[in-house]
Motif scaffolding. Structure first.
Motif, PDB file in Angstrom:
ATOM      1  N   PHE A  36       0.823  -1.207   0.000  1.00 50.28           N
ATOM      2  CA  PHE A  36       0.000   0.000   0.000  1.00 50.28           C
ATOM      3  C   PHE A  36       0.860   1.261   0.000  1.00 50.28           C
ATOM      4  O   PHE A  36       0.591   2.201  -0.747  1.00 50.28           O
ATOM      5  N   ILE A  37       1.905   1.275   0.813  1.00 56.64           N
ATOM      6  CA  ILE A  37       2.809   2.430   0.860  1.00 56.64           C
ATOM      7  C   ILE A  37       3.486   2.629  -0.492  1.00 56.64           C
ATOM      8  O   ILE A  37       3.568   3.748  -1.008  1.00 56.64           O
ATOM      9  N   MET A  38       3.952   1.533  -1.087  1.00 61.10           N
ATOM     10  CA  MET A  38       4.653   1.623  -2.365  1.00 61.10           C
ATOM     11  C   MET A  38       3.715   2.074  -3.492  1.00 61.10           C
ATOM     12  O   MET A  38       4.045   2.970  -4.258  1.00 61.10           O
ATOM     13  N   ILE A  39       2.531   1.491  -3.571  1.00 64.89           N
ATOM     14  CA  ILE A  39       1.605   1.813  -4.662  1.00 64.89           C
ATOM     15  C   ILE A  39       1.051   3.227  -4.495  1.00 64.89           C
ATOM     16  O   ILE A  39       0.821   3.936  -5.476  1.00 64.89           O
ATOM     17  N   SER A  40       0.882   3.680  -3.264  1.00 67.57           N
ATOM     18  CA  SER A  40       0.427   5.050  -3.011  1.00 67.57           C
ATOM     19  C   SER A  40       1.494   6.056  -3.437  1.00 67.57           C
ATOM     20  O   SER A  40       1.172   7.132  -3.940  1.00 67.57           O
ATOM     21  N   SER A  41       2.757   5.700  -3.243  1.00 73.69           N
ATOM     22  CA  SER A  41       3.843   6.604  -3.648  1.00 73.69           C
ATOM     23  C   SER A  41       3.910   6.758  -5.167  1.00 73.69           C
ATOM     24  O   SER A  41       4.486   7.718  -5.666  1.00 73.69           O
ATOM     25  N   LEU A  42       3.318   5.828  -5.892  1.00 72.38           N
ATOM     26  CA  LEU A  42       3.296   5.902  -7.362  1.00 72.38           C
ATOM     27  C   LEU A  42       2.074   6.657  -7.876  1.00 72.38           C
ATOM     28  O   LEU A  42       1.847   6.723  -9.081  1.00 72.38           O
ATOM     29  N   GLY A  43       1.256   7.188  -6.961  1.00 70.58           N
ATOM     30  CA  GLY A  43       0.113   7.997  -7.358  1.00 70.58           C
ATOM     31  C   GLY A  43      -1.219   7.276  -7.391  1.00 70.58           C
ATOM     32  O   GLY A  43      -2.219   7.838  -7.843  1.00 70.58           O
ATOM     33  N   PHE A  44      -1.277   6.045  -6.927  1.00 67.95           N
ATOM     34  CA  PHE A  44      -2.529   5.293  -6.917  1.00 67.95           C
ATOM     35  C   PHE A  44      -3.328   5.616  -5.665  1.00 67.95           C
ATOM     36  O   PHE A  44      -2.770   5.882  -4.600  1.00 67.95           O
ATOM     37  N   VAL A  45      -4.649   5.581  -5.807  1.00 69.85           N
ATOM     38  CA  VAL A  45      -5.555   5.854  -4.700  1.00 69.85           C
ATOM     39  C   VAL A  45      -6.412   4.609  -4.479  1.00 69.85           C
ATOM     40  O   VAL A  45      -6.935   4.018  -5.433  1.00 69.85           O
ATOM     41  N   SER A  46      -6.564   4.215  -3.224  1.00 75.45           N
ATOM     42  CA  SER A  46      -7.360   3.044  -2.877  1.00 75.45           C
ATOM     43  C   SER A  46      -8.846   3.383  -2.917  1.00 75.45           C
ATOM     44  O   SER A  46      -9.259   4.486  -2.559  1.00 75.45           O
ATOM     45  N   SER A  47      -9.646   2.428  -3.341  1.00 69.21           N
ATOM     46  CA  SER A  47     -11.090   2.607  -3.383  1.00 69.21           C
ATOM     47  C   SER A  47     -11.653   2.632  -1.965  1.00 69.21           C
ATOM     48  O   SER A  47     -11.171   1.920  -1.080  1.00 69.21           O
ATOM     49  N   SER A  48     -12.681   3.424  -1.753  1.00 66.43           N
ATOM     50  CA  SER A  48     -13.322   3.449  -0.436  1.00 66.43           C
ATOM     51  C   SER A  48     -14.220   2.223  -0.228  1.00 66.43           C
ATOM     52  O   SER A  48     -14.597   1.918   0.894  1.00 66.43           O
ATOM     53  N   TYR A  49     -14.523   1.505  -1.291  1.00 63.27           N
ATOM     54  CA  TYR A  49     -15.367   0.316  -1.207  1.00 63.27           C
ATOM     55  C   TYR A  49     -14.565  -0.969  -1.057  1.00 63.27           C
ATOM     56  O   TYR A  49     -15.029  -1.928  -0.465  1.00 63.27           O
ATOM     57  N   ASN A  50     -13.370  -0.994  -1.644  1.00 62.58           N
ATOM     58  CA  ASN A  50     -12.544  -2.196  -1.602  1.00 62.58           C
ATOM     59  C   ASN A  50     -11.085  -1.759  -1.471  1.00 62.58           C
ATOM     60  O   ASN A  50     -10.534  -1.146  -2.377  1.00 62.58           O
ATOM     61  N   SER A  51     -10.468  -2.082  -0.358  1.00 62.21           N
ATOM     62  CA  SER A  51      -9.107  -1.609  -0.091  1.00 62.21           C
ATOM     63  C   SER A  51      -8.061  -2.241  -1.010  1.00 62.21           C
ATOM     64  O   SER A  51      -6.933  -1.776  -1.063  1.00 62.21           O
ATOM     65  N   ALA A  52      -8.424  -3.293  -1.742  1.00 61.36           N
ATOM     66  CA  ALA A  52      -7.486  -3.950  -2.645  1.00 61.36           C
ATOM     67  C   ALA A  52      -7.712  -3.529  -4.098  1.00 61.36           C
ATOM     68  O   ALA A  52      -7.279  -4.200  -5.021  1.00 61.36           O
ATOM     69  N   PHE A  53      -8.392  -2.420  -4.308  1.00 59.98           N
ATOM     70  CA  PHE A  53      -8.687  -1.886  -5.635  1.00 59.98           C
ATOM     71  C   PHE A  53      -8.089  -0.488  -5.705  1.00 59.98           C
ATOM     72  O   PHE A  53      -8.434   0.384  -4.909  1.00 59.98           O
ATOM     73  N   PHE A  54      -7.174  -0.267  -6.655  1.00 57.00           N
ATOM     74  CA  PHE A  54      -6.445   0.996  -6.753  1.00 57.00           C
ATOM     75  C   PHE A  54      -6.643   1.608  -8.134  1.00 57.00           C
ATOM     76  O   PHE A  54      -6.690   0.884  -9.128  1.00 57.00           O
ATOM     77  N   VAL A  55      -6.715   2.941  -8.168  1.00 59.10           N
ATOM     78  CA  VAL A  55      -6.902   3.660  -9.425  1.00 59.10           C
ATOM     79  C   VAL A  55      -5.917   4.822  -9.471  1.00 59.10           C
ATOM     80  O   VAL A  55      -5.679   5.492  -8.469  1.00 59.10           O
ATOM     81  N   TYR A  68      -6.352  -9.813  -5.633  1.00 56.71           N
ATOM     82  CA  TYR A  68      -7.203 -10.836  -5.054  1.00 56.71           C
ATOM     83  C   TYR A  68      -6.312 -12.006  -4.679  1.00 56.71           C
ATOM     84  O   TYR A  68      -5.757 -12.675  -5.547  1.00 56.71           O
ATOM     85  N   VAL A  69      -6.132 -12.244  -3.404  1.00 55.95           N
ATOM     86  CA  VAL A  69      -5.265 -13.271  -2.837  1.00 55.95           C
ATOM     87  C   VAL A  69      -3.859 -13.118  -3.418  1.00 55.95           C
ATOM     88  O   VAL A  69      -3.114 -12.260  -3.012  1.00 55.95           O
ATOM     89  N   ASP A  70      -3.483 -13.947  -4.389  1.00 56.68           N
ATOM     90  CA  ASP A  70      -2.139 -13.847  -4.966  1.00 56.68           C
ATOM     91  C   ASP A  70      -2.174 -13.474  -6.449  1.00 56.68           C
ATOM     92  O   ASP A  70      -1.244 -13.730  -7.194  1.00 56.68           O
ATOM     93  N   VAL A  71      -3.274 -12.838  -6.883  1.00 56.15           N
ATOM     94  CA  VAL A  71      -3.436 -12.423  -8.277  1.00 56.15           C
ATOM     95  C   VAL A  71      -3.525 -10.903  -8.331  1.00 56.15           C
ATOM     96  O   VAL A  71      -4.239 -10.288  -7.549  1.00 56.15           O
ATOM     97  N   MET A  72      -2.785 -10.309  -9.262  1.00 55.62           N
ATOM     98  CA  MET A  72      -2.841  -8.877  -9.477  1.00 55.62           C
ATOM     99  C   MET A  72      -3.291  -8.637 -10.916  1.00 55.62           C
ATOM    100  O   MET A  72      -2.691  -9.169 -11.848  1.00 55.62           O
ATOM    101  N   ILE A  73      -4.352  -7.861 -11.071  1.00 58.28           N
ATOM    102  CA  ILE A  73      -4.859  -7.524 -12.397  1.00 58.28           C
ATOM    103  C   ILE A  73      -4.605  -6.046 -12.628  1.00 58.28           C
ATOM    104  O   ILE A  73      -5.000  -5.213 -11.814  1.00 58.28           O
TER     105      ILE A  73
END
Length: 91
Positions: A36-55, A68-73
């Motif tokens: 989460f720290i790393m992906i946030s530093s790249l400018g991604f924002v977490s969804s308020s509905y699902n913490s594992a969904f970033f835009v 989702y578990v061990d899959v990244m889409i």
């Protein structure tokens, strides 16, 4: 890993773990915190509905990342941005 301060040991010796680090209950949470720290530093924002969904939205593009578990889409309309993201994640 380091020996706990309360454990006496000789130089060059190692501990034998009775449980692997990945079997610990807090391991997934610790991994997600670091991610989460790393992906946030790249400018991604977490969804308020699902913490594992970033835009990541810009004026001209959008990249969506879902865990989702061990899959990244990763999908979106910014092919170059996706390639940069994949390179950053591989480090």
């Amino acid at each position: 890993m380091m020996f706990p301060p309360s454990v006496s040991h000789d130089f060059g010796y190692v501990c034998r773990l009775k449980k692997t680090l990945y079997d610990l209950k807090q391991a997934p949470h610790a991994w997600f915190d670091k991610f989460f720290i790393m992906i946030s530093s790249l400018g991604f924002v977490s969804s308020s509905y699902n913490s594992a969904f970033f835009v990541k939205c810009t004026n001209i593009s959008r990249i969506i990342l879902s865990l989702y578990v061990d899959v990244m889409i990763i999908t979106g309309d910014d092919i170059d941005g996706i390639l940069v993201l994949k390179t950053d994640l591989a480090r």
